[in-house]
Design a protein around this motif. Structure first.
Motif, PDB file in Angstrom:
ATOM      1  N   PRO A  85      29.566  42.072  47.943  1.00 43.70           N
ATOM      2  CA  PRO A  85      30.026  43.464  47.830  1.00 43.70           C
ATOM      3  C   PRO A  85      31.197  43.578  46.867  1.00 43.70           C
ATOM      4  CG  PRO A  85      29.598  42.920  50.114  1.00 43.70           C
ATOM      5  CD  PRO A  85      29.474  41.630  49.344  1.00 43.70           C
ATOM      6  N   TYR A  86      31.181  44.637  46.075  1.00 38.32           N
ATOM      7  CA  TYR A  86      32.207  44.826  45.057  1.00 38.32           C
ATOM      8  C   TYR A  86      33.606  44.757  45.637  1.00 38.32           C
ATOM      9  CZ  TYR A  86      34.967  47.002  41.382  1.00 38.32           C
ATOM     10  OH  TYR A  86      35.924  47.263  40.437  1.00 38.32           O
ATOM     11  N   GLU A  87      33.789  45.282  46.832  1.00 34.92           N
ATOM     12  CA  GLU A  87      35.109  45.347  47.442  1.00 34.92           C
ATOM     13  C   GLU A  87      35.734  43.964  47.617  1.00 34.92           C
ATOM     14  OE1 GLU A  87      32.864  48.874  47.940  1.00 34.92           O
ATOM     15  OE2 GLU A  87      32.371  46.824  48.583  1.00 34.92           O
ATOM     16  N   GLN A  88      34.906  42.951  47.769  1.00 31.57           N
ATOM     17  CA  GLN A  88      35.443  41.599  47.962  1.00 31.57           C
ATOM     18  C   GLN A  88      36.179  41.081  46.730  1.00 31.57           C
ATOM     19  OE1 GLN A  88      32.816  38.611  49.559  1.00 31.57           O
ATOM     20  NE2 GLN A  88      31.946  39.991  51.098  1.00 31.57           N
ATOM     21  N   LEU A  89      35.786  41.549  45.544  1.00 31.00           N
ATOM     22  CA  LEU A  89      36.424  41.082  44.319  1.00 31.00           C
ATOM     23  C   LEU A  89      37.154  42.205  43.591  1.00 31.00           C
ATOM     24  CD1 LEU A  89      33.940  38.520  42.726  1.00 31.00           C
ATOM     25  CD2 LEU A  89      35.989  38.094  44.066  1.00 31.00           C
ATOM     26  N   ALA A  90      37.371  43.334  44.278  1.00 31.03           N
ATOM     27  CA  ALA A  90      38.035  44.462  43.626  1.00 31.03           C
ATOM     28  C   ALA A  90      39.419  44.091  43.108  1.00 31.03           C
ATOM     29  CB  ALA A  90      38.128  45.639  44.599  1.00 31.03           C
ATOM     30  N   ALA A  91      40.138  43.268  43.870  1.00 26.77           N
ATOM     31  CA  ALA A  91      41.476  42.858  43.419  1.00 26.77           C
ATOM     32  C   ALA A  91      41.390  42.057  42.134  1.00 26.77           C
ATOM     33  CB  ALA A  91      42.174  42.048  44.510  1.00 26.77           C
ATOM     34  N   ALA A  92      40.360  41.208  42.010  1.00 24.04           N
ATOM     35  CA  ALA A  92      40.172  40.431  40.786  1.00 24.04           C
ATOM     36  C   ALA A  92      39.848  41.342  39.607  1.00 24.04           C
ATOM     37  CB  ALA A  92      39.058  39.408  40.986  1.00 24.04           C
ATOM     38  N   VAL A  93      39.122  42.422  39.860  1.00 23.27           N
ATOM     39  CA  VAL A  93      38.833  43.398  38.806  1.00 23.27           C
ATOM     40  C   VAL A  93      40.131  44.022  38.311  1.00 23.27           C
ATOM     41  CG1 VAL A  93      37.643  45.538  38.239  1.00 23.27           C
ATOM     42  CG2 VAL A  93      36.547  43.883  39.752  1.00 23.27           C
ATOM     43  N   GLY A  94      40.994  44.391  39.255  1.00 21.94           N
ATOM     44  CA  GLY A  94      42.282  44.966  38.872  1.00 21.94           C
ATOM     45  C   GLY A  94      43.106  44.019  38.025  1.00 21.94           C
ATOM     46  N   ARG A  95      43.073  42.731  38.377  1.00 22.62           N
ATOM     47  CA  ARG A  95      43.842  41.751  37.600  1.00 22.62           C
ATOM     48  C   ARG A  95      43.246  41.539  36.211  1.00 22.62           C
ATOM     49  NH1 ARG A  95      43.858  39.158  42.721  1.00 22.62           N
ATOM     50  NH2 ARG A  95      42.131  37.801  42.074  1.00 22.62           N
ATOM     51  N   ALA A  96      41.924  41.687  36.117  1.00 22.10           N
ATOM     52  CA  ALA A  96      41.259  41.481  34.823  1.00 22.10           C
ATOM     53  C   ALA A  96      41.389  42.683  33.894  1.00 22.10           C
ATOM     54  CB  ALA A  96      39.770  41.178  35.048  1.00 22.10           C
ATOM     55  N   ALA A  97      41.786  43.828  34.441  1.00 23.30           N
ATOM     56  CA  ALA A  97      41.871  45.048  33.630  1.00 23.30           C
ATOM     57  C   ALA A  97      42.927  44.915  32.541  1.00 23.30           C
ATOM     58  CB  ALA A  97      42.180  46.240  34.527  1.00 23.30           C
ATOM     59  N   ARG A  98      42.608  45.452  31.388  1.00 24.88           N
ATOM     60  CA  ARG A  98      43.513  45.426  30.243  1.00 24.88           C
ATOM     61  C   ARG A  98      44.255  46.756  30.150  1.00 24.88           C
ATOM     62  NH1 ARG A  98      38.896  43.047  26.027  1.00 24.88           N
ATOM     63  NH2 ARG A  98      38.073  41.474  27.481  1.00 24.88           N
ATOM     64  N   PRO A  99      45.415  46.771  29.511  1.00 20.12           N
ATOM     65  CA  PRO A  99      46.177  48.025  29.386  1.00 20.12           C
ATOM     66  C   PRO A  99      45.358  49.106  28.684  1.00 20.12           C
ATOM     67  CG  PRO A  99      47.525  46.147  28.770  1.00 20.12           C
ATOM     68  CD  PRO A  99      46.126  45.628  28.916  1.00 20.12           C
ATOM     69  N   LEU A 100      45.326  50.273  29.260  1.00 19.15           N
ATOM     70  CA  LEU A 100      44.529  51.374  28.708  1.00 19.15           C
ATOM     71  C   LEU A 100      45.045  51.810  27.341  1.00 19.15           C
ATOM     72  CD1 LEU A 100      42.083  53.053  29.567  1.00 19.15           C
ATOM     73  CD2 LEU A 100      43.648  54.710  30.577  1.00 19.15           C
ATOM     74  N   GLN A 101      46.329  51.589  27.108  1.00 19.95           N
ATOM     75  CA  GLN A 101      46.905  52.007  25.828  1.00 19.95           C
ATOM     76  C   GLN A 101      46.251  51.291  24.647  1.00 19.95           C
ATOM     77  OE1 GLN A 101      48.516  51.020  28.459  1.00 19.95           O
ATOM     78  NE2 GLN A 101      49.959  52.636  29.080  1.00 19.95           N
TER      79      GLN A 101
END
Length: 252
Positions: free
Chosen positions: A178-194
């Motif tokens: 389930p996506y929720e299990q790795l949601a925190a990892a997704v947040g860490r992988a996100a790049r600055p929107l700017q």
């Protein structure tokens, strides 16, 4: 009494065209808003096939009716039935192809999302998957996360099979969680929107408009999304990993 033979050639054409437009509108709505919701329609290359389907349904069928329609023909009903049958068969086949190629899963793998079409899912893997991933969704793509095998030998075998052209993690539902299990990892992988805003004026305008509409209460970043026809961008909350929305921008 109204009969087919009471119609003129142009009246028959207009009636056929009207019916075809109604049917095409239903198909377009199903494809664009259910199976390929934005931005997946463009990203998965739905436009070309849908144009072919609509071309056959809305243009070719009525034009053939216009050409062959003659109320004096003794076998007019048979001719029209053949045209309608061929038209419906072509429409049914094209719709089935669109259904089979629909985006089923948007899978987070390592540092990006990958969109997997229903007909790209490995059948053997799907049979081994958890119940939630054993069937491709019917009403648009759903989020999942892909996790490599924990056993080193299995992980190596998967890497070798993938390099040889086999299905990768995003096409093997038995590796989904389930996506929720790795949601925190997704947040860490996100790049600055700017970083997206620096690509050009159009990109900056789209990013600014997105932030103005969805940014309240979020620490926004972006994660690339790989798709069959055109990659795009997922905007996520860097704190929670929640997917806030999508932008039609090249994330690379």
């Amino acid at each position: 009494m109204f009969t087919v033979r009471s119609l003129s050639r142009w009246q028959a054409f207009v009636i056929h065209l009207g019916l075809s437009i109604v049917i095409a509108t239903v198909v377009i709505g199903l494809v664009v808003f259910v199976w390929y919701p934005p931005p997946y329609f463009r990203a998965m290359g739905g436009g070309l096939l849908l144009r072919l389907i609509i071309g056959v349904d809305v243009v070719v069928g009525p034009i053939i009716t216009l050409i062959i329609f003659d109320p004096r023909k003794p076998r007019l009903g048979v001719d029209l039935a053949i045209v309608a049958t061929l038209q419906l068969a072509a429409l049914a086949y094209g719709t089935f192809v669109m259904f089979e190629a629909r985006p089923a899963w948007t899978v987070f793998v390592k540092d990006r999302f990958e969109v997997t079409a229903a007909n790209a899912i490995d059948a053997a893997s799907q049979a081994r998957a958890a119940e939630a991933f054993r069937r491709a969704p019917l009403t648009g793509p759903r989020l999942a996360a892909g996790v490599p095998p924990s056993d080193p030998s299995q992980a190596l075998a998967l890497s070798l099979a993938t390099m040889a052209g086999g299905p990768d993690i995003a096409a093997q539902p038995h590796l989904f969680v389930p996506y929720e299990q790795l949601a925190a990892a997704v947040g860490r992988a996100a790049r600055p929107l700017q970083a997206l805003s620096r690509q050009g004026q159009r990109q900056a305008e789209l990013v600014n408009a997105f932030v103005a509409e969805h940014g309240a209460g979020h620490d926004l970043g972006y994660v690339p999304v790989r798709a069959r026809n055109q990659d795009f961008t997922a905007v996520v909350d860097r704190r929670s990993g929640e997917v806030v929305g999508y932008l039609p921008l090249n994330p690379w």
